[in-house]
Design a protein around this motif. Structure first.
Motif, PDB file in Angstrom:
ATOM      1  N   PHE A  99       0.828  -1.198   0.000  1.00 24.92           N
ATOM      2  CA  PHE A  99       0.000   0.000   0.000  1.00 24.92           C
ATOM      3  C   PHE A  99       0.866   1.252   0.000  1.00 24.92           C
ATOM      4  O   PHE A  99       2.066   1.196   0.288  1.00 24.92           O
ATOM      5  CB  PHE A  99      -0.935   0.001   1.218  1.00 24.92           C
ATOM      6  N   LYS A 100       0.271   2.379  -0.286  1.00 23.17           N
ATOM      7  CA  LYS A 100       1.000   3.642  -0.353  1.00 23.17           C
ATOM      8  C   LYS A 100       1.553   4.068   1.004  1.00 23.17           C
ATOM      9  O   LYS A 100       2.525   4.811   1.059  1.00 23.17           O
ATOM     10  CB  LYS A 100       0.115   4.733  -0.940  1.00 23.17           C
ATOM     11  N   ASN A 101       0.957   3.580   2.099  1.00 21.94           N
ATOM     12  CA  ASN A 101       1.476   3.914   3.427  1.00 21.94           C
ATOM     13  C   ASN A 101       2.606   2.966   3.855  1.00 21.94           C
ATOM     14  O   ASN A 101       3.082   3.055   4.978  1.00 21.94           O
ATOM     15  CB  ASN A 101       0.357   3.922   4.469  1.00 21.94           C
ATOM     16  N   GLY A 102       3.020   2.040   2.989  1.00 18.64           N
ATOM     17  CA  GLY A 102       4.141   1.154   3.268  1.00 18.64           C
ATOM     18  C   GLY A 102       3.759  -0.216   3.810  1.00 18.64           C
ATOM     19  O   GLY A 102       4.611  -1.096   3.921  1.00 18.64           O
ATOM     20  N   LYS A 103       2.496  -0.427   4.155  1.00 19.63           N
ATOM     21  CA  LYS A 103       2.082  -1.729   4.694  1.00 19.63           C
ATOM     22  C   LYS A 103       1.980  -2.749   3.569  1.00 19.63           C
ATOM     23  O   LYS A 103       1.591  -2.428   2.456  1.00 19.63           O
ATOM     24  CB  LYS A 103       0.733  -1.605   5.397  1.00 19.63           C
ATOM     25  N   GLU A 104       2.331  -3.994   3.922  1.00 22.94           N
ATOM     26  CA  GLU A 104       2.224  -5.097   2.967  1.00 22.94           C
ATOM     27  C   GLU A 104       1.090  -6.016   3.400  1.00 22.94           C
ATOM     28  O   GLU A 104       0.894  -6.263   4.587  1.00 22.94           O
ATOM     29  CB  GLU A 104       3.538  -5.866   2.901  1.00 22.94           C
ATOM     30  N   TYR A 105       0.342  -6.523   2.426  1.00 21.66           N
ATOM     31  CA  TYR A 105      -0.815  -7.366   2.699  1.00 21.66           C
ATOM     32  C   TYR A 105      -0.717  -8.611   1.818  1.00 21.66           C
ATOM     33  O   TYR A 105      -0.875  -8.525   0.595  1.00 21.66           O
ATOM     34  CB  TYR A 105      -2.096  -6.576   2.406  1.00 21.66           C
ATOM     35  N   PRO A 106      -0.431  -9.792   2.404  1.00 19.31           N
ATOM     36  CA  PRO A 106      -0.331 -11.010   1.587  1.00 19.31           C
ATOM     37  C   PRO A 106      -1.711 -11.501   1.147  1.00 19.31           C
ATOM     38  O   PRO A 106      -2.691 -11.383   1.884  1.00 19.31           O
ATOM     39  CB  PRO A 106       0.335 -12.012   2.533  1.00 19.31           C
ATOM     40  N   LEU A 107      -1.766 -12.036  -0.033  1.00 20.12           N
ATOM     41  CA  LEU A 107      -3.004 -12.606  -0.581  1.00 20.12           C
ATOM     42  C   LEU A 107      -2.867 -14.123  -0.597  1.00 20.12           C
ATOM     43  O   LEU A 107      -1.913 -14.653  -1.156  1.00 20.12           O
ATOM     44  CB  LEU A 107      -3.242 -12.097  -2.002  1.00 20.12           C
ATOM     45  N   GLU A 108      -3.817 -14.820   0.009  1.00 21.60           N
ATOM     46  CA  GLU A 108      -3.780 -16.284   0.059  1.00 21.60           C
ATOM     47  C   GLU A 108      -4.405 -16.864  -1.208  1.00 21.60           C
ATOM     48  O   GLU A 108      -5.558 -17.273  -1.211  1.00 21.60           O
ATOM     49  CB  GLU A 108      -4.527 -16.787   1.286  1.00 21.60           C
ATOM     50  N   LEU A 109      -3.636 -16.902  -2.259  1.00 20.85           N
ATOM     51  CA  LEU A 109      -4.160 -17.409  -3.528  1.00 20.85           C
ATOM     52  C   LEU A 109      -4.000 -18.911  -3.677  1.00 20.85           C
ATOM     53  O   LEU A 109      -4.474 -19.488  -4.643  1.00 20.85           O
ATOM     54  CB  LEU A 109      -3.472 -16.701  -4.702  1.00 20.85           C
ATOM     55  N   SER A 110      -3.345 -19.566  -2.727  1.00 23.37           N
ATOM     56  CA  SER A 110      -3.132 -21.007  -2.841  1.00 23.37           C
ATOM     57  C   SER A 110      -4.436 -21.796  -2.718  1.00 23.37           C
ATOM     58  O   SER A 110      -4.465 -22.973  -3.067  1.00 23.37           O
ATOM     59  CB  SER A 110      -2.130 -21.479  -1.788  1.00 23.37           C
ATOM     60  N   TRP A 111      -5.497 -21.175  -2.229  1.00 23.16           N
ATOM     61  CA  TRP A 111      -6.782 -21.867  -2.105  1.00 23.16           C
ATOM     62  C   TRP A 111      -7.582 -21.845  -3.403  1.00 23.16           C
ATOM     63  O   TRP A 111      -8.626 -22.474  -3.508  1.00 23.16           O
ATOM     64  CB  TRP A 111      -7.624 -21.267  -0.989  1.00 23.16           C
ATOM     65  N   PHE A 112      -7.101 -21.116  -4.410  1.00 25.74           N
ATOM     66  CA  PHE A 112      -7.806 -21.015  -5.683  1.00 25.74           C
ATOM     67  C   PHE A 112      -7.215 -21.994  -6.690  1.00 25.74           C
ATOM     68  O   PHE A 112      -6.081 -22.469  -6.523  1.00 25.74           O
ATOM     69  CB  PHE A 112      -7.690 -19.588  -6.238  1.00 25.74           C
ATOM     70  N   LEU A 113      -7.970 -22.289  -7.733  1.00 22.60           N
ATOM     71  CA  LEU A 113      -7.457 -23.114  -8.826  1.00 22.60           C
ATOM     72  C   LEU A 113      -6.270 -22.409  -9.479  1.00 22.60           C
ATOM     73  O   LEU A 113      -6.189 -21.174  -9.462  1.00 22.60           O
ATOM     74  CB  LEU A 113      -8.543 -23.352  -9.865  1.00 22.60           C
ATOM     75  N   LYS A 114      -5.378 -23.178 -10.074  1.00 21.30           N
ATOM     76  CA  LYS A 114      -4.187 -22.591 -10.689  1.00 21.30           C
ATOM     77  C   LYS A 114      -4.562 -21.608 -11.793  1.00 21.30           C
ATOM     78  O   LYS A 114      -3.965 -20.545 -11.923  1.00 21.30           O
ATOM     79  CB  LYS A 114      -3.285 -23.701 -11.234  1.00 21.30           C
ATOM     80  N   LYS A 115      -5.558 -21.963 -12.565  1.00 25.01           N
ATOM     81  CA  LYS A 115      -6.032 -21.088 -13.640  1.00 25.01           C
ATOM     82  C   LYS A 115      -6.544 -19.764 -13.060  1.00 25.01           C
ATOM     83  O   LYS A 115      -6.220 -18.684 -13.565  1.00 25.01           O
ATOM     84  CB  LYS A 115      -7.138 -21.799 -14.420  1.00 25.01           C
ATOM     85  N   ASP A 116      -7.306 -19.844 -11.976  1.00 22.65           N
ATOM     86  CA  ASP A 116      -7.833 -18.639 -11.337  1.00 22.65           C
ATOM     87  C   ASP A 116      -6.721 -17.800 -10.710  1.00 22.65           C
ATOM     88  O   ASP A 116      -6.745 -16.567 -10.772  1.00 22.65           O
ATOM     89  CB  ASP A 116      -8.856 -18.998 -10.254  1.00 22.65           C
ATOM     90  N   ARG A 117      -5.731 -18.455 -10.109  1.00 18.20           N
ATOM     91  CA  ARG A 117      -4.592 -17.721  -9.519  1.00 18.20           C
ATOM     92  C   ARG A 117      -3.885 -16.897 -10.579  1.00 18.20           C
ATOM     93  O   ARG A 117      -3.556 -15.732 -10.365  1.00 18.20           O
ATOM     94  CB  ARG A 117      -3.588 -18.691  -8.895  1.00 18.20           C
ATOM     95  N   LYS A 118      -3.649 -17.522 -11.746  1.00 18.02           N
ATOM     96  CA  LYS A 118      -2.960 -16.809 -12.827  1.00 18.02           C
ATOM     97  C   LYS A 118      -3.791 -15.633 -13.326  1.00 18.02           C
ATOM     98  O   LYS A 118      -3.261 -14.556 -13.598  1.00 18.02           O
ATOM     99  CB  LYS A 118      -2.632 -17.767 -13.962  1.00 18.02           C
ATOM    100  N   GLU A 119      -5.110 -15.822 -13.448  1.00 17.31           N
ATOM    101  CA  GLU A 119      -5.977 -14.727 -13.892  1.00 17.31           C
ATOM    102  C   GLU A 119      -5.999 -13.588 -12.876  1.00 17.31           C
ATOM    103  O   GLU A 119      -5.928 -12.422 -13.248  1.00 17.31           O
ATOM    104  CB  GLU A 119      -7.401 -15.243 -14.117  1.00 17.31           C
ATOM    105  N   ILE A 120      -6.094 -13.932 -11.591  1.00 12.58           N
ATOM    106  CA  ILE A 120      -6.119 -12.909 -10.540  1.00 12.58           C
ATOM    107  C   ILE A 120      -4.814 -12.123 -10.544  1.00 12.58           C
ATOM    108  O   ILE A 120      -4.819 -10.886 -10.507  1.00 12.58           O
ATOM    109  CB  ILE A 120      -6.367 -13.548  -9.160  1.00 12.58           C
ATOM    110  N   GLU A 121      -3.682 -12.838 -10.614  1.00 13.92           N
ATOM    111  CA  GLU A 121      -2.393 -12.150 -10.646  1.00 13.92           C
ATOM    112  C   GLU A 121      -2.260 -11.275 -11.883  1.00 13.92           C
ATOM    113  O   GLU A 121      -1.729 -10.167 -11.801  1.00 13.92           O
ATOM    114  CB  GLU A 121      -1.247 -13.155 -10.583  1.00 13.92           C
ATOM    115  N   ALA A 122      -2.752 -11.746 -13.019  1.00  9.73           N
ATOM    116  CA  ALA A 122      -2.664 -10.949 -14.253  1.00  9.73           C
ATOM    117  C   ALA A 122      -3.511  -9.675 -14.135  1.00  9.73           C
ATOM    118  O   ALA A 122      -3.068  -8.593 -14.540  1.00  9.73           O
ATOM    119  CB  ALA A 122      -3.110 -11.785 -15.447  1.00  9.73           C
ATOM    120  N   ILE A 123      -4.705  -9.796 -13.598  1.00  9.97           N
ATOM    121  CA  ILE A 123      -5.572  -8.620 -13.439  1.00  9.97           C
ATOM    122  C   ILE A 123      -4.939  -7.617 -12.476  1.00  9.97           C
ATOM    123  O   ILE A 123      -4.895  -6.412 -12.747  1.00  9.97           O
ATOM    124  CB  ILE A 123      -6.979  -9.034 -12.957  1.00  9.97           C
TER     125      ILE A 123
END
Length: 137
Positions: free
Chosen positions: A106-130
């Motif tokens: 974020f612009k204030n310097g905080k980092e926020y991890p996204l738990e994408l391992s629970w999604f299908l591989k195809k969906d993970r790639k689409e989410i990361e691309a978007i």
């Protein structure tokens, strides 16, 4: 543009396994305390049992009320779990590398991890691309 991605059924299996592990640990601890009942006073057994019961109920309540990871994209941002994040709030998107989870910076310097391992591989790639396209341009 509204697009929704939902977690796989592995998330439900993980939650069920955590329920079973919590109940098993509680019962095993109670069995051990009953064996030690000769050595320790009864009131200690009762107090420890009440405290552990309250923690177990709190944990189970938190698991029941927690939502599975869901991504819902809209024009100005996205909703992840219960948090709505606008693209304008995010300074950088770090893609997943080497088994790590992707992160939003974020612009204030905080980092926020996204738990994408629970999604299908195809969906993970689409989410990361978007996210890569919308945030890093």
């Amino acid at each position: 543009m509204q697009k929704t991605y939902k977690a796989t059924y592995l998330y439900v299996i993980k939650t069920s396994a955590m329920f079973a592990a919590m109940i098993t640990a509680f019962l095993a601890f109670n069995f051990g305390m009953m064996m030690l009942n000769v050595v320790i006073p009864t009131w200690v057994f009762i107090v420890v049992n009440i405290i552990l019961s309250l923690f177990a109920l709190l944990f189970l309540f938190m698991q029941l009320t927690a939502k599975a990871p869901v991504f819902v994209f809209h024009d100005t941002g996205f909703k992840y779990k219960r948090k709505t994040i606008e693209f304008s709030e995010v300074a950088n998107f770090k893609k997943a590398s080497g088994g790590s989870e992707p992160e939003l910076v974020f612009k204030n310097g905080k980092e926020y991890p996204l738990e994408l391992s629970w999604f299908l591989k195809k969906d993970r790639k689409e989410i990361e691309a978007i996210l890569e396209e919308r945030i890093n341009g």
